[in-house]
Scaffold this motif. Structure first.
Motif, mmCIF file in Angstrom:
data_model
loop_
_atom_site.group_PDB
_atom_site.id
_atom_site.type_symbol
_atom_site.label_atom_id
_atom_site.label_comp_id
_atom_site.label_asym_id
_atom_site.label_seq_id
_atom_site.Cartn_x
_atom_site.Cartn_y
_atom_site.Cartn_z
ATOM 1 N N SER A 152 0.832 -1.205 0.000
ATOM 2 C CA SER A 152 0.000 0.000 0.000
ATOM 3 C C SER A 152 0.862 1.248 0.000
ATOM 4 O O SER A 152 0.559 2.230 -0.689
ATOM 5 N N THR A 153 1.959 1.217 0.765
ATOM 6 C CA THR A 153 2.856 2.363 0.803
ATOM 7 C C THR A 153 3.503 2.595 -0.553
ATOM 8 O O THR A 153 3.655 3.741 -0.996
ATOM 9 N N GLN A 189 1.209 4.405 -2.789
ATOM 10 C CA GLN A 189 1.129 5.819 -2.415
ATOM 11 C C GLN A 189 2.352 6.586 -2.907
ATOM 12 O O GLN A 189 2.244 7.725 -3.375
ATOM 13 N N PHE A 201 2.660 11.284 2.892
ATOM 14 C CA PHE A 201 1.278 10.973 2.530
ATOM 15 C C PHE A 201 0.569 10.305 3.704
ATOM 16 O O PHE A 201 1.195 9.735 4.597
ATOM 17 N N THR A 202 -0.746 10.408 3.663
ATOM 18 C CA THR A 202 -1.605 9.751 4.644
ATOM 19 C C THR A 202 -2.700 9.024 3.886
ATOM 20 O O THR A 202 -3.288 9.566 2.950
ATOM 21 N N TYR A 203 -2.955 7.791 4.264
ATOM 22 C CA TYR A 203 -3.977 7.014 3.566
ATOM 23 C C TYR A 203 -4.664 6.054 4.539
ATOM 24 O O TYR A 203 -4.181 5.803 5.647
ATOM 25 N N GLN A 204 -5.784 5.526 4.083
ATOM 26 C CA GLN A 204 -6.550 4.571 4.879
ATOM 27 C C GLN A 204 -6.245 3.162 4.391
ATOM 28 O O GLN A 204 -6.421 2.855 3.213
ATOM 29 N N GLN A 236 -5.671 4.576 9.761
ATOM 30 C CA GLN A 236 -4.984 5.682 9.106
ATOM 31 C C GLN A 236 -3.476 5.506 9.240
ATOM 32 O O GLN A 236 -2.963 5.296 10.327
ATOM 33 N N THR A 271 0.229 7.238 8.248
ATOM 34 C CA THR A 271 0.982 8.417 7.792
ATOM 35 C C THR A 271 2.434 8.014 7.626
ATOM 36 O O THR A 271 3.023 7.404 8.515
#
Length: 462
Positions: free
Chosen positions: A283-284, A287, A313-316, A333, A335
């Motif tokens: 996932s990172t 991003q 970045f910040t993501y779910q 969440q 970060t």
């Protein structure tokens, strides 16, 4: 003084001395040093001597002094390498992180320059063989050691102990897994075509064990990229095998037979390939890739080496929780920032911008095409001196494709070992073009001589 230190020191000194009589050995010495990094393995003698720089200078000096320059050609792909070299130097001037950029430039320029230089030294079949042999055996030393530790239970993601523990060049686990699979076609080519070690049962046995060791590296490193590369290699080899059904059946049987011997940690690591959304590492990466695309939109000429250090970045991320038969999903969440590209494509885009990425893609696309041209033009030739070129082109093409697949998930755009393979490809292309031109000129000369002979044989007109 440790025995290992002394052995490594004497090996390098012997290679330097042998080059006094055969300067091409200095080229091979540089390949050996750049791949194995004996100065990092050594604790004393070699660690205090800049042997890599010495070998680099000697390789050029040996060519200048000992090789003929009459037929030296500068090809399109060497031009692309030179353009990349110049462009990397330009982006260095406006790099977002000059100190880190300079650190990467210190080895990138040398890898690019040597890739430009290597083709002009590859002028005979023996030199192609020796270059392949040194690259395979030097990487093989690392691979054999790592595979033995894997078999003895010393593997695991981030835990496989190699000769050095600096996580760079070939010693980075995912890079080693990719290279280990990429050299398998070269091993097979050497077994069938080498004149240095004529094929017998000992050569075949060693090659078989080395291929087994190569296949063990993705297991020992638990690098998911390595598993993908094995699958790609299996598909590529379908093109050249004569009995495809037997090959598929045998490969499937070997794969099934190996399953009971794989550690549980390997299954756990590979299972994340089917659940990218739940894997924080994957996932990172996505991003980072999205950030790089946005960054390139604002900086189309790139941000210099290590520009990724500016990302944030910040993501779910979905987290699946299982309680018996009940499955629930909650979102956590995350970060993060300063994460590496984990893809050569996005590495080039972020660091060198669109010009650098297009040049890099063109370099490899032309290489695949050129190797295919050689493979097709030379595969049906029957002369004993014309039967090794097509298989070598095929092996180098396969190695490059495997690298490109691995490079999709690793930031190894300037990997020195791969640039050596690129240099070999360029050398083979030039070698074959020269032979074809010489053959065509010989045919034209024979035709001219025949016409002249026929004209002189005609009776004079009364």
């Amino acid at each position: 003084m440790p025995v290992l230190d002394l052995a490594l020191f004497l090996t390098v000194m012997l290679l330097f001395a042998m080059g006094l009589r055969r300067p091409f050995i200095w080229v091979l010495t540089y390949l050996y040093i750049d791949i194995l990094a004996p100065q990092k393995i050594s604790w004393a003698l070699l660690a205090s001597v800049p042997i890599s720089l010495i070998a680099f200078i000697l390789a050029f000096a040996g060519w200048i002094i000992g090789d003929t320059k009459a037929n030296t050609q500068f090809t399109l792909r060497q031009g692309l390498l030179l353009a990349l070299l110049c462009w990397c130097f330009m982006t260095l001037q406006w790099a977002d992180y000059p100190e880190f950029a300079q650190e990467k430039w210190n080895w990138v320029w040398k890898a690019l320059v040597f890739a430009i230089f290597l083709p002009v030294t590859l002028t005979t079949r023996l030199r192609f063989e020796m270059t392949s042999l040194i690259m395979v055996l030097t990487a093989g030393a690392i691979i054999i050691s790592a595979s033995m530790k894997t078999v003895l239970g010393g593997g695991g993601y981030g835990n496989l102990s190699l000769f050095v523990n600096d996580n760079s060049n070939v010693y980075e686990s995912s890079t080693l897994a990719t290279i280990a699979i990429a050299i398998i076609p070269l091993i097979l080519w050497l077994v069938k075509n080498s004149t240095v070690f004529p094929t017998d049962w000992r050569v075949k046995a060693f090659a078989g064990l080395l291929i087994f060791a190569c296949l063990m590296i993705p297991v020992g490193t638990e690098a998911r990229t390595g598993l993908i590369c094995i699958g790609v290699l299996g598909l590529l080899m379908l093109r050249d095998v004569k009995k495809r059904m037997l090959y598929v059946t045998g490969a499937a049987a070997l794969g099934l037979a190996a399953l009971p011997f794989l550690p549980a940690s390997f299954y756990e690591r590979m299972s994340t390939l089917n659940s990218v959304e739940e894997d924080q590492s994957a996932s990172t990466r996505m991003q980072v890739w999205a950030w790089t695309i946005d960054y390139a939109a604002e900086h189309p000429l790139g941000g210099g080496f290590d520009a990724f250090r500016g990302n944030s970045f910040t993501y779910q991320m979905p987290v699946v929780e299982r309680n018996g038969s009940t499955v629930s999903v909650r979102y956590e969440q995350v970060t993060d920032g300063g994460r590496a590209y984990h893809s050569s494509i996005f590495e080039m885009l972020g660091e060198q911008g669109w010009p650098g990425l297009l040049a890099w893609l063109a370099l490899h696309a032309i290489g695949i095409w050129q190797m295919e041209v050689i493979r097709r033009r030379w595969r049906d030739r029957r002369a004993p001196t014309e039967q090794w070129q097509s298989p070598l082109a095929s092996a180098l093409q396969f190695a490059q494709i495997i690298y490109l697949v691995g490079a999709t998930f690793q930031g190894i755009a300037f990997q020195p070992f791969v640039l050596m393979l690129v240099g070999m490809q360029i050398g083979l292309w030039t070698y074959c073009k020269k032979r074809e031109s010489a053959k065509q000129e010989s045919v034209r000369k024979a035709a001219r001589d025949a016409r002249r002979a026929a004209a002189s044989a005609k009776p004079a007109m009364p």
